[in-house]
Structures are given as structure tokens and as C-alpha cells.
Design a protein around this motif. Structure first.
Motif, short mmCIF file in Angstrom:
data_model
loop_
_atom_site.label_atom_id
_atom_site.label_comp_id
_atom_site.label_asym_id
_atom_site.label_seq_id
_atom_site.Cartn_x
_atom_site.Cartn_y
_atom_site.Cartn_z
N GLY A 153 29.59 37.32 50.97
CA GLY A 153 30.86 37.74 51.53
C GLY A 153 31.76 36.53 51.70
N MET A 154 33.03 36.69 51.36
CA MET A 154 33.98 35.58 51.47
C MET A 154 35.31 36.12 51.99
SD MET A 154 33.10 33.64 47.94
CE MET A 154 32.97 31.94 48.40
N VAL A 155 36.13 35.22 52.51
CA VAL A 155 37.44 35.61 53.04
C VAL A 155 38.48 34.57 52.65
CG1 VAL A 155 37.05 34.50 55.28
CG2 VAL A 155 38.64 36.43 55.12
N THR A 156 39.70 35.04 52.44
CA THR A 156 40.84 34.15 52.22
C THR A 156 42.10 34.87 52.70
OG1 THR A 156 41.90 32.67 50.62
CG2 THR A 156 41.42 34.90 49.85
N GLY A 157 43.16 34.12 52.83
CA GLY A 157 44.43 34.71 53.19
C GLY A 157 45.17 35.19 51.95
N LEU A 158 46.17 36.01 52.16
CA LEU A 158 47.01 36.50 51.07
C LEU A 158 48.47 36.34 51.48
CD1 LEU A 158 47.05 37.91 48.29
CD2 LEU A 158 47.07 40.09 49.51
N PHE A 212 38.94 40.17 51.87
CA PHE A 212 37.51 40.01 52.06
C PHE A 212 36.84 40.42 50.76
CE2 PHE A 212 33.60 42.47 52.80
CZ PHE A 212 32.76 41.44 53.19
N SER A 213 35.98 39.58 50.23
CA SER A 213 35.27 39.94 49.00
C SER A 213 33.78 40.03 49.29
CB SER A 213 35.52 38.92 47.89
OG SER A 213 34.89 37.70 48.17
N TYR A 214 33.14 40.91 48.56
CA TYR A 214 31.69 41.10 48.66
C TYR A 214 31.15 41.29 47.26
CZ TYR A 214 27.19 43.32 49.19
OH TYR A 214 25.85 43.61 49.08
N PRO A 233 47.64 31.46 43.18
CA PRO A 233 48.89 31.26 43.91
C PRO A 233 49.22 32.39 44.90
CG PRO A 233 49.20 30.84 41.56
CD PRO A 233 47.85 31.46 41.72
N CYS A 234 48.54 33.51 44.77
CA CYS A 234 48.75 34.62 45.69
C CYS A 234 48.02 34.41 47.02
CB CYS A 234 48.25 35.93 45.09
SG CYS A 234 49.06 36.40 43.55
N GLN A 235 47.00 33.59 46.97
CA GLN A 235 46.09 33.46 48.10
C GLN A 235 46.45 32.28 48.99
OE1 GLN A 235 42.69 33.26 45.57
NE2 GLN A 235 42.47 35.48 45.47
N GLN A 236 46.11 32.41 50.26
CA GLN A 236 46.36 31.37 51.25
C GLN A 236 45.01 30.99 51.85
OE1 GLN A 236 49.45 29.93 52.12
NE2 GLN A 236 47.98 28.51 53.01
N PRO A 237 44.41 29.89 51.37
CA PRO A 237 43.08 29.51 51.86
C PRO A 237 43.06 29.29 53.37
CG PRO A 237 43.70 28.20 49.95
CD PRO A 237 44.91 28.97 50.36
N ALA A 293 38.21 21.75 51.70
CA ALA A 293 37.23 21.52 50.63
C ALA A 293 37.84 21.72 49.25
CB ALA A 293 36.03 22.45 50.83
N GLY A 294 39.15 22.00 49.19
CA GLY A 294 39.81 22.23 47.91
C GLY A 294 39.42 23.58 47.30
N GLU A 295 39.05 24.51 48.13
CA GLU A 295 38.63 25.85 47.68
C GLU A 295 39.68 26.88 48.08
OE1 GLU A 295 35.86 26.45 45.93
OE2 GLU A 295 35.20 24.36 46.01
#
Length: 151
Positions: A44-49, A94-96, A126-130, A137-139
Motif C-alpha cells: 500500500g502506498m500514498v501520495t498527494g494529487l 492510495f494504491s494497493y 506531474p499530477c502527483q504531490q509527494p 527521498a526523491g520519490e
């Protein structure tokens, strides 16, 4: 007639015994196979949009490129989902997914070296806001710890 009856009885006994043994062996083998099946690695992972990119990001995923889908499968990823949520005027993804291969790092290297996947990421990144930990970590995506799972 007696030999015929004896042969039938012998055949029936052998058949019954072999079926019983095969059944037990098959049951034990089934249990062994079930018990030794490798659990998938659940991730599971998360990022901003970014708000201005929501429609574009959703449109991209409504028509995901065939090459990207193919590479995901080739890299032993199954049950891949991405969810969208607004929390306090910020947007998150949120990705799974489940990894079913034997060498996660090697499969991820194959994915990152794929030219179609790289082009896809040039559209989606470019759509995402880490989140801060990923950005440091540059991810793009931040890993999450699994707290609960049931089947």
C-alpha cells in the motif's frame, strides 16, 4: 465362475483401497500445497494529487495504455488499484497491489527500465504531490505499513 467372482472381488478391493489411499494422499497433498502456497506481498502506498490535475489523472487511468498494463503483469503485480480521497481540502491517492513474483527488486528494475512505463510516468508524475518523506527521498509515493489483513 468362481475365478471370475474372485477377480471381481480382488479388483474391487484393490480399487477401493487405491481410491482410499489416493484420496488420503490427494487430501494430504492438497493440504501441503495449500499450506506451502506463497502469500503475495501486499503493498500500500500514498501520495498527494494536485487539484488542477485531478481530471487529467482520472482520464489517464480511465484509458491506461496497454503497454503499461502488460508491463505490470510481466512484473508479477496483480490486483492493482488506485483510490482517490479528499481530506481537509487536500487530495490523496492510495494504491494497493499484490506482488506474486520471486524477486521484487529485479521486477521493479524491469518496470523502471521500460520505455512505455517511463513515458506513462512522465504523464502521471506531474499530477502527483509527494508527501514530505517521499519528496525527501526523491520519490513520488510513500510506502505504508500493513496493519490488518484477512481473507
Amino acid at each position: 465362475m468362481r475365478c471370475y467372482t474372485s477377480c471381481i472381488l480382488l479388483f474391487a478391493a484393490v480399487f477401493f483401497y487405491s481410491c482410499r489411499e489416493t484420496g488420503a494422499a490427494a487430501t494430504d497433498q492438497g493440504k501441503q500445497t495449500e499450506a506451502t502456497k506463497k502469500e503475495p506481498l501486499r503493498i500500500g502506498m500514498v501520495t498527494g494529487l494536485k487539484p488542477e490535475k485531478i481530471a487529467y489523472y482520472k482520464a489517464l487511468h480511465a484509458n491506461t495504455w496497454e503497454g503499461v498494463l502488460k508491463k505490470i503483469k510481466e512484473c508479477n503485480i496483480r490486483n492493482y488499484s488506485i483510490y482517490f480521497k479528499k481530506i481537509e481540502n487536500k487530495y490523496y491517492l492510495f494504491s494497493y497491489f499484490e506482488y506474486i513474483g520471486d524477486n521484487y527488486e529485479l521486477d521493479m528494475k524491469k518496470m523502471t527500465s521500460d520505455s512505455v512505463t517511463q513515458r506513462w510516468w512522465r504523464e502521471t508524475d506531474p499530477c502527483q504531490q509527494p508527501l514530505p518523506d517521499a519528496a525527501a527521498a526523491g520519490e513520488i509515493w510513500s510506502s505504508m505499513d500493513e496493519v490488518f489483513h484477512t481473507e
